[in-house]
Structures are given as C-alpha cells and as structure tokens.
Design a protein around this motif. Structure first.
Motif, mmCIF file in Angstrom:
data_model
loop_
_atom_site.group_PDB
_atom_site.id
_atom_site.type_symbol
_atom_site.label_atom_id
_atom_site.label_comp_id
_atom_site.label_asym_id
_atom_site.label_seq_id
_atom_site.Cartn_x
_atom_site.Cartn_y
_atom_site.Cartn_z
ATOM 1 N N ASP A 432 0.960 -1.177 0.117
ATOM 2 C CA ASP A 432 0.169 0.264 -0.078
ATOM 3 C C ASP A 432 0.815 1.364 -0.079
ATOM 4 O O ASP A 432 2.020 1.262 0.765
ATOM 5 C CB ASP A 432 -0.832 0.010 1.193
ATOM 6 N N PRO A 433 0.280 2.301 -0.693
ATOM 7 C CA PRO A 433 1.279 3.678 -0.584
ATOM 8 C C PRO A 433 1.668 4.154 0.637
ATOM 9 O O PRO A 433 2.512 4.977 0.715
ATOM 10 C CB PRO A 433 0.657 4.442 -1.913
ATOM 11 N N SER A 434 0.464 3.880 1.584
ATOM 12 C CA SER A 434 0.810 4.540 2.872
ATOM 13 C C SER A 434 2.109 3.905 3.700
ATOM 14 O O SER A 434 2.499 4.293 4.780
ATOM 15 C CB SER A 434 -0.483 4.537 3.401
ATOM 16 N N GLN A 435 2.414 2.637 3.128
ATOM 17 C CA GLN A 435 3.396 2.150 3.822
ATOM 18 C C GLN A 435 4.939 2.114 3.056
ATOM 19 O O GLN A 435 5.733 1.333 3.484
ATOM 20 C CB GLN A 435 3.041 0.523 3.946
ATOM 21 N N ALA A 436 4.831 3.410 2.355
ATOM 22 C CA ALA A 436 6.365 3.316 1.543
ATOM 23 C C ALA A 436 7.389 3.560 2.629
ATOM 24 O O ALA A 436 8.399 3.333 2.345
ATOM 25 C CB ALA A 436 6.018 4.808 0.639
ATOM 26 N N LEU A 437 7.220 4.345 3.813
ATOM 27 C CA LEU A 437 8.228 4.699 4.836
ATOM 28 C C LEU A 437 8.527 3.462 5.631
ATOM 29 O O LEU A 437 9.539 3.503 6.435
ATOM 30 C CB LEU A 437 8.138 5.841 5.466
ATOM 31 N N GLU A 438 7.797 2.303 5.704
ATOM 32 C CA GLU A 438 7.872 1.362 6.531
ATOM 33 C C GLU A 438 9.143 0.452 6.387
ATOM 34 O O GLU A 438 9.507 0.192 5.252
ATOM 35 C CB GLU A 438 6.948 0.268 6.614
ATOM 36 N N ILE A 439 9.892 0.311 7.473
ATOM 37 C CA ILE A 439 11.144 -0.601 7.391
ATOM 38 C C ILE A 439 10.737 -2.097 7.399
ATOM 39 O O ILE A 439 10.009 -2.431 8.502
ATOM 40 C CB ILE A 439 12.082 -0.421 8.541
ATOM 41 N N GLN A 440 10.842 -2.838 6.382
ATOM 42 C CA GLN A 440 10.397 -4.019 6.140
ATOM 43 C C GLN A 440 10.886 -5.264 7.103
ATOM 44 O O GLN A 440 12.057 -5.402 7.282
ATOM 45 C CB GLN A 440 10.770 -4.420 4.861
ATOM 46 N N PRO A 441 9.881 -5.841 7.847
ATOM 47 C CA PRO A 441 10.451 -6.620 9.203
ATOM 48 C C PRO A 441 10.887 -7.788 8.732
ATOM 49 O O PRO A 441 11.533 -8.609 9.226
ATOM 50 C CB PRO A 441 8.906 -6.840 9.774
ATOM 51 N N ASP A 442 10.706 -8.067 7.387
ATOM 52 C CA ASP A 442 11.071 -9.524 6.819
ATOM 53 C C ASP A 442 12.694 -9.274 6.129
ATOM 54 O O ASP A 442 13.127 -10.343 5.297
ATOM 55 C CB ASP A 442 10.351 -10.177 5.939
ATOM 56 N N ALA A 443 13.147 -8.036 6.272
ATOM 57 C CA ALA A 443 14.495 -7.823 5.568
ATOM 58 C C ALA A 443 15.755 -8.557 6.197
ATOM 59 O O ALA A 443 16.957 -8.409 5.765
ATOM 60 C CB ALA A 443 14.620 -6.435 5.367
ATOM 61 N N PHE A 444 15.446 -9.047 7.568
ATOM 62 C CA PHE A 444 16.705 -9.535 8.212
ATOM 63 C C PHE A 444 17.223 -10.868 7.418
ATOM 64 O O PHE A 444 16.387 -11.671 6.977
ATOM 65 C CB PHE A 444 16.068 -10.056 9.663
ATOM 66 N N VAL A 445 18.516 -10.812 7.540
ATOM 67 C CA VAL A 445 19.295 -12.067 6.873
ATOM 68 C C VAL A 445 20.469 -12.316 7.550
ATOM 69 O O VAL A 445 21.337 -11.542 8.177
ATOM 70 C CB VAL A 445 19.702 -11.601 5.452
ATOM 71 N N LYS A 446 20.458 -13.849 7.968
ATOM 72 C CA LYS A 446 21.603 -14.054 8.635
ATOM 73 C C LYS A 446 22.752 -14.101 7.946
ATOM 74 O O LYS A 446 23.146 -14.801 6.841
ATOM 75 C CB LYS A 446 21.559 -15.644 9.241
ATOM 76 N N THR A 447 23.966 -13.316 8.291
ATOM 77 C CA THR A 447 25.047 -13.097 7.533
ATOM 78 C C THR A 447 26.526 -13.729 8.112
ATOM 79 O O THR A 447 27.437 -13.671 7.631
ATOM 80 C CB THR A 447 25.526 -11.475 7.465
ATOM 81 N N ALA A 448 26.149 -14.563 9.360
ATOM 82 C CA ALA A 448 27.234 -15.269 9.832
ATOM 83 C C ALA A 448 26.697 -16.821 10.582
ATOM 84 O O ALA A 448 25.476 -16.781 10.770
ATOM 85 C CB ALA A 448 27.576 -14.288 10.946
ATOM 86 N N PRO A 449 27.488 -17.565 10.616
ATOM 87 C CA PRO A 449 26.977 -18.735 11.184
ATOM 88 C C PRO A 449 26.223 -18.498 12.655
ATOM 89 O O PRO A 449 26.506 -17.774 13.263
ATOM 90 C CB PRO A 449 28.081 -19.709 11.047
ATOM 91 N N VAL A 450 25.437 -19.426 12.761
ATOM 92 C CA VAL A 450 24.792 -19.561 14.136
ATOM 93 C C VAL A 450 25.717 -20.253 15.152
ATOM 94 O O VAL A 450 26.594 -21.096 14.728
ATOM 95 C CB VAL A 450 23.181 -19.852 14.203
ATOM 96 N N HIS A 451 25.356 -19.945 16.521
ATOM 97 C CA HIS A 451 26.163 -20.490 17.511
ATOM 98 C C HIS A 451 26.073 -21.939 17.448
ATOM 99 O O HIS A 451 24.763 -22.284 17.718
ATOM 100 C CB HIS A 451 26.188 -19.687 18.942
ATOM 101 N N GLU A 452 27.099 -22.680 17.918
ATOM 102 C CA GLU A 452 27.219 -24.115 18.030
ATOM 103 C C GLU A 452 27.805 -24.349 19.207
ATOM 104 O O GLU A 452 28.784 -24.246 19.467
ATOM 105 C CB GLU A 452 27.614 -25.228 17.211
ATOM 106 N N PRO A 453 27.186 -24.703 20.537
ATOM 107 C CA PRO A 453 28.120 -25.002 21.601
ATOM 108 C C PRO A 453 29.057 -25.972 21.549
ATOM 109 O O PRO A 453 30.097 -25.596 22.326
ATOM 110 C CB PRO A 453 26.875 -25.392 22.800
ATOM 111 N N SER A 454 28.935 -26.814 20.950
ATOM 112 C CA SER A 454 30.189 -27.713 20.738
ATOM 113 C C SER A 454 31.453 -27.502 19.982
ATOM 114 O O SER A 454 32.391 -27.817 19.983
ATOM 115 C CB SER A 454 29.628 -29.355 20.248
ATOM 116 N N SER A 455 31.131 -26.235 19.090
ATOM 117 C CA SER A 455 32.226 -25.795 18.299
ATOM 118 C C SER A 455 33.085 -24.924 18.954
ATOM 119 O O SER A 455 32.810 -24.218 19.839
ATOM 120 C CB SER A 455 31.398 -25.063 17.166
ATOM 121 N N THR A 456 34.378 -25.102 18.777
ATOM 122 C CA THR A 456 35.281 -24.055 18.914
ATOM 123 C C THR A 456 35.921 -23.301 18.189
ATOM 124 O O THR A 456 37.038 -22.451 18.352
ATOM 125 C CB THR A 456 36.526 -25.062 19.712
ATOM 126 N N ASP A 457 35.353 -23.078 16.796
ATOM 127 C CA ASP A 457 36.012 -22.280 15.910
ATOM 128 C C ASP A 457 35.685 -20.889 16.257
ATOM 129 O O ASP A 457 34.623 -20.376 16.843
ATOM 130 C CB ASP A 457 35.193 -22.423 14.694
#
Length: 621
Positions: A432-457
């Motif tokens: 909708d044109p009224s939402q032109a300024l809205e920051i899209q909540p689905d824009a999040f992207v994982k740019t790094a690996p997630v934490h694995e407790p057993s990993s030492t990297d």
C-alpha cells in the motif's frame, strides 16, 4: 385486586412446598428465574399460563418490531484510538535479553496493557557466535555468549519491537556490517552508528558509542580483525556522526516544526547533565564521580552539543550503571522569544541486575493523525535525505577529517527525491502507498553462522569485514556506494583470509573504485557547530575507557561490579521486607528529579524473584 395480589404473593412464598407442576403455574419473577431475567419497564403481558403450566401467546398482544432494511450495509471495523506510545526504556543490556523480556511480561501482566516498544541504551552485545566474542572489548572472563544468539538463530523471537544503540561493550564486527542500521534479529533493530527512525509517529534519534577526544575527529578507519587499539577506538563517537545529527536542527523536521526530535538516545551522558538534577544523590550513589562533576568533565561533549542543538523532548542514556533523572530547560533564542522554551527530560538507567533500576515505563503522546494507525517502524524522510547529502563526507581515513564550517539545510527537492524513490520501491513490492516509509520487518538475513555450543571455531580467530544485504538495499535506494562497508557475499570468507589492519582501505576501495572523500580535500579550519579542536586535546576525561569497564569500579563501589557482572554467580534476592534502593517519585520541575516526568517508576524485577512496584499517579510539569 390488592387481595388477589396478596394471595399471589403468599403462594409464591409457599412455592417451595408445592409440587413441580404447581410451581410451573406461578407467574414468572426474578426469584424464580436466573440472574439474567428482566421483565422490563412497563411491559404488558402478551399471554397467559394455562392450567397445565404452559404459556399461551395472545395474538392481539403480540409485539411488532420495525427492523430497518440492512441490505448492502457494510459494518466498518472498530478502530482503537492509540494516543500514547508505551515505551519501556532499559539501561545497559549486557546480553540479558531473557531477563529483560521476562520483566516486560510482568509489567504487561500487572498493568493490563501491552508495551509497544523496548529501547536499550547501549552495551547490547549482539553476539552471534564465538567469532564475535573476539570483537568485543571486555575482559576474557566476561566473554560469554549470553542469550542474543538464540534470537539470532530463530530459536526465540523478541515479543516486543526492540530498538537499541551501540555502547562500549559490543560485538563491533557485527554492528559494523550495519553501519546505517538494520535488523540484527527478527523484531530487534539496530539504529546504526547514528540514525533517526519513527515508531508510531514518535521520532527517535540516537548515536552509538562513547566520546573520546583522541578519535573524535578521525574517520571510520577500523576494520576487523581489530588490534588492541582499534578494538577500543571502533566504538568512539566521530564528529561526522554528530555533524549528520546536527542537520536536524536546521531541517524541516518530521512534522513540519524545526528540529523536532521526540526521543534522543546515547550511551554516555551529556556533559553537565548532573547540574540539572539531584547531584547530591548521584554522588552518594557514585562517590567517585565527585572530581569529574566538580571539574565538569563527566560525560560526553558531543552529546552535550546535540542536547543544546536538537533540544529533544526526552533523552535516555545508560553507561554509568545508576539511575539519574534531570530536567533541562533550554533558553529561547532571540529570534523566537515569543515561543516557549523547550524542556528536555533526561533519564539514565542501571544495568540488568536484581534490585536495580534498569527499566522505566514511559508513555509518549503520538501525533493525532497517527492515533488510528498501527504502530510501525518507519524510515525518517529527512534523515534519508541527510544521509544522501553528507555521504561524500564519510571518510575511512585514520587522520583528522575536516568537515564543513556550517550545517547544510535539507532542500525540499532532496526530500521529494527520497519520497519518490520510496514510493517506487513500495510499488515494486506491491504494498500500500501509505506504507512506503515502513522498514520491512522481513529484511533480516543471517550473515554469519549461528552459535553451536560444541564448536570451538572462532575462539582464537579474528574475523573479517562482512557485508549485509540490508546495507546494500539502503545504499541502492539512495543511489550511493560503499565507503566504510563492503557488498554482501553469501559465501562466508575462507579460513585465514583476513583484511590487512595496516591498510584497511584497499578492500573498501575495491568495492567502490574511483571515489574519494571530498571532505578530506577541503582546507583545514574550525567547524562552526562542533567542538574546538584545541578543547579536547587535553582529554575532558583522564581516559574515557577507564570508567567504562566494569572491573575498574570495584575499588570504590558499594559492591564489586565485577562480581555482579559475573553470570556464573548466583545472586540471592533480598527478602520482601528487606532494604534495597528506594524508588523516588518525581515531585515536579521545582524539585530535584529522580524519575522521568510523566512516567512511572521502574520496577526492579528479575525472573528469579518477580517484584513490581506499582506506580503513583503521574505528575505533569
């Protein structure tokens, strides 16, 4: 008739002794029916009860109702007037998101109303994995994953919209990817090195980091892997960020009034703010601040400058691990003597620990034209125009960078250009044109690996500078190139591939060939709006980092801050009738303030012992 009525009443009183069939022949009354029975006012009988207890309708006494024709009638949705934005402000997060969200849930349960927004004033510690720990300036014994990685991986989702700024204990490599701001996890938004957004019509500005005169005039030259020196300088405030925010003082504002900022966020306090509150109570809580208060060197000179320029309605901060409130009355300029002087309500809060004032519930009025609209996170049109107009001044030079001597007023053509770009992007998405300024909540992207407790990297590695698709999208929207960021590549960097610390500009130049910083070409001089270059050479604080690390305070604190910060220690809560710090209610502008005016005292809550102090009535100033 009176005789018959009396006989009828007598039969009713004796009805409990009658048979079931006999009771049916008695007239209906509230005593013989359920609680919902209502005979009506001046209602005539429409029939009679026969000999076997059944009601017979008299057609001559039937009630006829005239019902209008509702063919084609559409019921409009009921709109709730959301006049105030309910904000919970938190001091220093230190990665304790689970405890903070649990405390907010208790506030909502006790008040019966939902919280619209959570604001964290620095030290958020958005650590995604063990590699990010090497980019956080804390002693090794405090390098813990905390709870943010669960929100980053999707294991948990933030129950309330969260906005935060950076402090001096951050995963700097993660935040450097989002220099202009962006989602670090679903429903958790980073405001950037400096930034302005709108939440439900309330304009929120913020600046990350702490002030240090040695790095204030430099560019953003730090690149991971950080050296011991750049690990500290990466979170120092730069003059360029203050220069951008100062443009709001000469712009058109979000609502048409000049320099209108509802909420300003910073990690450290504006210098001299303690003169506008109860400094005696502050020194009783933190006696080692006395020397800096007497010499007026406690706090940030850059934040003091923005306080006088922007004059926001509210200013929230953290950093010094104590609660302090003040009211700043700004003097009216000679050209605007007819307008009343603006007032800034300042509030600093503690870190998340049991029996500490680390939360504050504040209600801020929304613009009347936003009362019926849902609360959304939106871009600030003027801020986007400022980013575009000042982008050529953004420098990655390690040397001193010279900025223009005066601010630049945002031209109406620049605002229209940005508005047209946002409308075109909204049309491509099909929104909708009224939402032109809205920051899209689905824009999040994982740019790094997630934490694995057993990993030492990552425990012994350094990391490298990564890009973010959110940064790429914003720069593409404004038709700008990368200067202190790099384009996003989905493939993670190879092991052992590091960016040179001595020459950090080569990788950045490869992302944007042929561009140079025009601000570095200008003649050296004194900036009109900013601190004199000789003023901060002697360092307003002996060492801005010396009062920031938790273990330094343990020499004179009432308790060892290092022990409080140790997450392995079990902190026993105080008894119900025990002591603890008292919540001091704000008494008005004429007396020392210890709680933000128009707000409610913060509940000192911890999931191990929920404890909520009910607020008194708000006092308007």
């Amino acid at each position: 008739m009176p005789l018959l009525a009396g006989i009828n009443t007598g039969f009713q009183r004796l009805s409990k002794y009658l048979s079931k069939a006999a009771r049916k022949r008695l007239p209906l009354s509230p005593k013989r029916t359920g609680k919902g029975f209502y005979k009506g006012n001046k209602c005539a009988s429409t029939g009679r009860i026969n000999s076997i207890g059944r009601f017979r309708m008299d057609e001559r006494k039937r009630v006829e109702l005239n019902v209008p024709d509702l063919t084609g009638f559409k019921l409009k949705p009921y709109k709730i007037m959301h006049k105030n934005l309910r904000i919970v402000v938190e001091g220093c997060c230190h990665g304790e998101l689970d405890q903070i969200y649990a405390s907010i849930a208790l506030i909502e349960q006790e008040s019966g109303q939902n919280v619209d927004l959570l604001i964290c004033c620095g030290d958020f510690q958005a650590v995604r994995n063990k590699e990010d720990l090497k980019s956080m300036n804390v002693p090794s014994k405090y390098l813990t994953m905390a709870s943010f990685h669960r929100y980053y991986s999707g294991e948990k989702v933030a129950p309330v919209l969260t906005i935060f700024i950076g402090g001096n204990h951050e995963a700097s490599n993660h935040l450097q990817e989002l220099y202009y701001g962006g989602w670090v996890a679903p429903n958790i938004y980073y405001l950037g090195c400096s930034g302005v957004v709108s939440v439900g019509g309330v304009r929120i500005a913020g600046i990350s980091g702490i002030y240090n005169g040695r790095d204030y005039h430099r560019g953003h030259f730090e690149v991971p892997p950080y050296s011991p020196s750049t690990l500290r300088s990466i979170y120092h405030v730069r003059e360029y960020e203050v220069f951008k925010l100062a443009q709001l003082a000469s712009g058109s504002g979000a609502r048409g009034d000049s320099a209108h900022v509802d909420v300003m966020l910073s990690h450290d306090w504006p210098r001299g703010i303690y003169h506008h509150g109860d400094m005696g109570q502050l020194l009783r809580t933190k006696p080692y601040f006395r020397k800096e208060c007497e010499t007026n060197t406690l706090g940030s000179q850059a934040a003091e400058l923005l306080l006088n320029l922007l004059q926001p309605s509210y200013w929230f901060a953290g950093h010094l691990h104590c609660k302090f409130a003040a009211v700043v009355r700004h003097s009216s300029s000679t050209s605007q003597m007819s307008t009343p002087a603006k007032v800034t309500k300042f509030l600093a809060l503690d870190k998340c620990l049991p029996n500490r004032d680390f939360l504050q519930l504040v209600e801020i009025p929304r613009p009347p034209d936003r009362w019926e609209q849902p609360v959304r996170l939106e871009y600030d049109l003027e801020w986007l125009a400022i980013l575009r107009s000042t982008h050529s001044l953004l420098s990655r030079a390690e040397r001193e960078v010279v900025l223009p001597r005066e601010s630049r007023r945002v031209a109406p053509d620049d605002l229209e250009w940005v508005r047209a770009r946002l409308a075109a992007a909204c049309k491509r998405r099909g929104d909708d044109p009224s939402q032109a300024l809205e920051i899209q909540p689905d824009a999040f992207v994982k740019t790094a690996p997630v934490h694995e407790p057993s990993s030492t990297d990552g425990l012994h590695g350094g990391g490298s500078l990564r890009g973010s698709p959110q940064t790429d999208a914003l720069l593409k929207l404004l038709e700008l190139g990368h200067r202190v960021t790099v384009p996003y590549t989905p493939c993670p960097p190879q092991a052992g591939a590091h960016v040179s610390q001595r020459s950090p500009s080569r990788r950045l130049e490869s992302a944007q060939p042929g561009q140079r910083n025009s601000g570095e070409e200008e003649q050296r001089g004194t900036s009109l709006f900013f601190l004199d270059r000789g003023e901060d050479r002697g360092s307003s604080l002996p060492d801005p980092d010396s009062i920031d690390l938790d273990e330094v305070e343990s020499a004179v604190c009432e308790d060892a801050v290092a022990q409080e910060y140790d997450r392995q220690e079990i902190v026993k809560p105080e008894s119900e009738g025990g002591g603890g710090e008292d919540v001091i209610v704000f008494k008005g502008d004429h007396s020392p303030a210890h709680a933000a005016p128009g707000s409610q005292p913060s509940p000192r809550v911890h999931p191990s012992r929920p404890k909520l102090i009910l607020p008194p009535p708000s006092l308007s100033d």
